[in-house]
Design an enzyme around this catalytic site. Structure first.
Site, short mmCIF file in Angstrom:
data_model
loop_
_atom_site.label_atom_id
_atom_site.label_comp_id
_atom_site.label_asym_id
_atom_site.label_seq_id
_atom_site.Cartn_x
_atom_site.Cartn_y
_atom_site.Cartn_z
N THR A 9 8.69 0.81 -2.24
CA THR A 9 7.89 2.01 -2.06
C THR A 9 6.44 1.57 -1.86
O THR A 9 6.16 0.74 -1.01
CB THR A 9 8.06 3.01 -3.22
OG1 THR A 9 7.93 2.31 -4.46
CG2 THR A 9 9.42 3.67 -3.17
N HIS A 10 5.49 2.10 -2.63
CA HIS A 10 4.08 1.80 -2.36
C HIS A 10 3.74 0.32 -2.53
O HIS A 10 3.23 -0.32 -1.61
CB HIS A 10 3.19 2.63 -3.28
CG HIS A 10 3.44 4.10 -3.20
ND1 HIS A 10 3.52 4.78 -2.00
CD2 HIS A 10 3.62 5.03 -4.17
CE1 HIS A 10 3.74 6.06 -2.24
NE2 HIS A 10 3.81 6.24 -3.54
N ALA A 11 3.99 -0.22 -3.72
CA ALA A 11 3.63 -1.61 -3.99
C ALA A 11 4.44 -2.56 -3.11
O ALA A 11 3.90 -3.53 -2.56
CB ALA A 11 3.85 -1.94 -5.47
N GLU A 32 16.57 -3.01 -1.05
CA GLU A 32 16.26 -1.63 -1.43
C GLU A 32 17.55 -0.85 -1.59
O GLU A 32 18.39 -0.82 -0.70
CB GLU A 32 15.39 -0.98 -0.34
CG GLU A 32 15.16 0.50 -0.49
CD GLU A 32 14.54 0.89 -1.83
OE1 GLU A 32 15.20 1.68 -2.56
OE2 GLU A 32 13.44 0.41 -2.15
N CYS A 42 3.95 11.50 -4.06
CA CYS A 42 2.86 12.39 -4.43
C CYS A 42 2.72 13.56 -3.46
O CYS A 42 1.96 14.49 -3.71
CB CYS A 42 1.55 11.61 -4.52
SG CYS A 42 1.30 10.42 -3.22
N TYR A 186 -5.53 13.58 -18.65
CA TYR A 186 -6.57 13.37 -17.65
C TYR A 186 -7.83 14.18 -17.90
O TYR A 186 -8.90 13.82 -17.39
CB TYR A 186 -6.03 13.77 -16.26
CG TYR A 186 -4.69 13.17 -15.94
CD1 TYR A 186 -4.59 11.86 -15.48
CD2 TYR A 186 -3.52 13.90 -16.10
CE1 TYR A 186 -3.36 11.30 -15.19
CE2 TYR A 186 -2.28 13.35 -15.82
CZ TYR A 186 -2.20 12.05 -15.37
OH TYR A 186 -0.97 11.50 -15.10
N GLY A 242 7.71 12.55 -17.30
CA GLY A 242 7.01 11.27 -17.23
C GLY A 242 7.90 10.21 -16.61
O GLY A 242 9.03 10.51 -16.18
N ALA A 278 4.25 -5.77 -9.31
CA ALA A 278 3.20 -4.84 -8.93
C ALA A 278 3.73 -3.41 -8.95
O ALA A 278 4.94 -3.18 -8.89
CB ALA A 278 2.68 -5.17 -7.52
N PHE A 423 -30.81 13.01 -0.67
CA PHE A 423 -30.97 14.47 -0.78
C PHE A 423 -31.01 15.07 0.62
O PHE A 423 -31.74 14.61 1.49
CB PHE A 423 -32.26 14.82 -1.53
CG PHE A 423 -32.70 16.25 -1.32
CD1 PHE A 423 -31.83 17.31 -1.63
CD2 PHE A 423 -33.96 16.56 -0.81
CE1 PHE A 423 -32.22 18.63 -1.43
CE2 PHE A 423 -34.34 17.87 -0.60
CZ PHE A 423 -33.48 18.91 -0.92
#
Length: 442
Positions: A9-11, A32, A42, A186, A242, A278, A423
């Site tokens: 997947t991501h890693a 896989e 996500c 969070y 989780g 990872a 600014f």
């Protein structure tokens, strides 16, 4: 050099692509167990909510793409055993049921994580689903079509995003969590209060501080979720409690945290020579405390996977750790956080002060302007910044990335007061709201 990669997947995808580019002569084989790779989990709530119309957009690589880089990707292949000393692994082809051995010079472990499924009575009833991969998202969409009452168990980011998606699709939604506040890992109470009010105002039932004790069913399908304080009708239940690392293959072979997350050093090495880890299968260095922690985020995963490739042959690039920076949009509000909350800092035994400011993010002479609330958590004695949170109807969440850099570089809240920010009335005030937080600190 023979490189074996377990999981993609991501890693895994980041490690594979970068390894192939850095070492074009390497023989890279990916194992896989699914029939797809690189799914952006996500994005599930966006897909469920109908914001993402084409699910293919949530895949950012494929066996064909990896093949162009000379990578052999073996889909639907489950790694059954790994011997990290002898550098061998045993694999099962899930289509043919054939088993075979392979060897490696370097092993990259990117086996990811899996949702926590508690042993609750009735957990195996039909229509109790997980939310992690491509198949889960399709099941959720299909099952949700013909139901009215949906219960989401778990008020972290994924659970919260799904609740909003279901409510916006006209469902009657209940959100259950054993904690007293949503997203409490969070955000501090000032920010979760805003989010909880948004859900209540949209008709979402919040059952917080309640622990699920059993699921009841009719004709094999879930019909009710029973907690220690009440019961809730449910035709569909999504578990978002989780994640835990997928590392059973390596128990007793590699050093791990108590939850099974593989411990890696600054160069992504595990405790065995030639073996790297990872992503969600590994621990991270959490800069606000300096401790190794488990923090399954896609951002951590892609960084760590890239670092594995860079350090595969020799140590070249250090991992600089993470602040666990994250963001979420809940209805009209844009919310983000980095580092420790006030509550989590105190749990860590740290003596902290906080500063919270609310100001209009740009001058009041502009045609429109919105209020922004920023909270900064800092060490009492040294004044070093340890965490921050932000909330506004205008999307100002990129400012939390600035504060992440501040934590990374151990800046003090006094220094934040005088950082050079530009600014321009379209965007901000002469004193940027981050400067104001620093100026207003004790």
């Amino acid at each position: 050099m023979k490189v074996a990669v377990i999981g993609c997947t991501h890693a895994g995808t980041a490690a594979i692509i970068n390894t192939a580019k850095l070492y074009p002569d390497a023989e890279i084989t990916v194992y896989e167990r699914n029939d797809n790779i690189s799914f952006l989990s996500c994005g599930i709530a966006l897909y469920v909510g109908g914001i993402v119309k084409d699910v293919q957009g949530l895949f950012y690589s494929s066996p064909e793409e990896l093949g162009k880089l000379g990578v052999t990707t073996k889909m639907k292949h489950d790694v059954l055993e790994v011997d990290t000393d002898k550098k061998k692994l045993r694999v099962k082809n899930l289509d043919t049921k054939e088993e075979f051995e392979d060897s490696f010079d370097k092993l990259i472990i990117t086996t990811g994580s899996w949702p926590i499924v508690p042993p609750i009575e009735g957990i195996n009833l039909e229509n109790i689903l997980l939310s992690k991969n491509f198949y889960h998202s399709n099941s959720i969409i299909e099952k949700a079509k013909n139901v009215k009452n949906i219960v989401v168990v778990g008020a972290g980011y994924i659970g919260v995003e799904l609740v909003e998606a279901f409510e916006m699709n006209g469902k009657k939604v209940t959100l259950i969590d054993a904690e007293e506040r949503i997203m409490n890992k969070y955000l501090d109470k000032e920010f979760t209060d805003i989010a909880e009010k948004e859900f209540s105002d949209h008709g979402v039932k919040l059952a917080l501080g309640e622990k699920v004790v059993k699921f009841e069913g009719e004709n094999g399908k879930v019909s009710k979720v029973v907690t220690d304080k009440g019961s809730y009708e449910a035709e569909l239940v999504i578990l978002c409690i989780g994640f835990r690392p997928n590392t059973e293959l390596f128990k007793g072979q590699l050093d791990m945290l108590p939850n099974g997350a593989i411990i890696v050093d600054e160069y992504m090495h595990t405790s065995k020579e030639g073996v790297f880890a990872a992503g969600d299968s590994a621990s991270v260095i959490y800069n606000p405390t300096g401790k190794r922690q488990y923090m399954p985020l896609a951002t951590n995963a892609v960084r760590m996977g890239t670092l594995v490739a860079r350090n595969l042959v020799k140590n070249t690039t250090k991992y600089i750790g993470t602040q666990g920076t994250s963001g979420i949009k809940i209805y009209e509000y844009n919310i983000a956080s980095t580092g420790l909350t006030e509550e989590s800092a105190k749990r860590e035994g740290l003596e902290v002060n906080t500063v919270t400011i609310t100001d209009n993010y740009r001058p009041e002479f502009m045609p429109t302007y919105d209020a922004v609330t920023v909270k900064v958590v800092y060490e009492k004695e040294s004044k070093v910044i340890l965490g921050a949170q932000i909330c506004s109807k205008t999307d100002l969440t990129q400012s939390i990335n600035t504060l992440s850099v501040c934590i990374q570089n151990k800046m003090t809240v006094d220094e934040l007061a005088f950082v050079d920010f530009f600014f321009q009335p379209h965007f901000n005030k002469p004193w940027n709201f981050l400067n104001l937080a620093g100026l207003n600190a004790e």
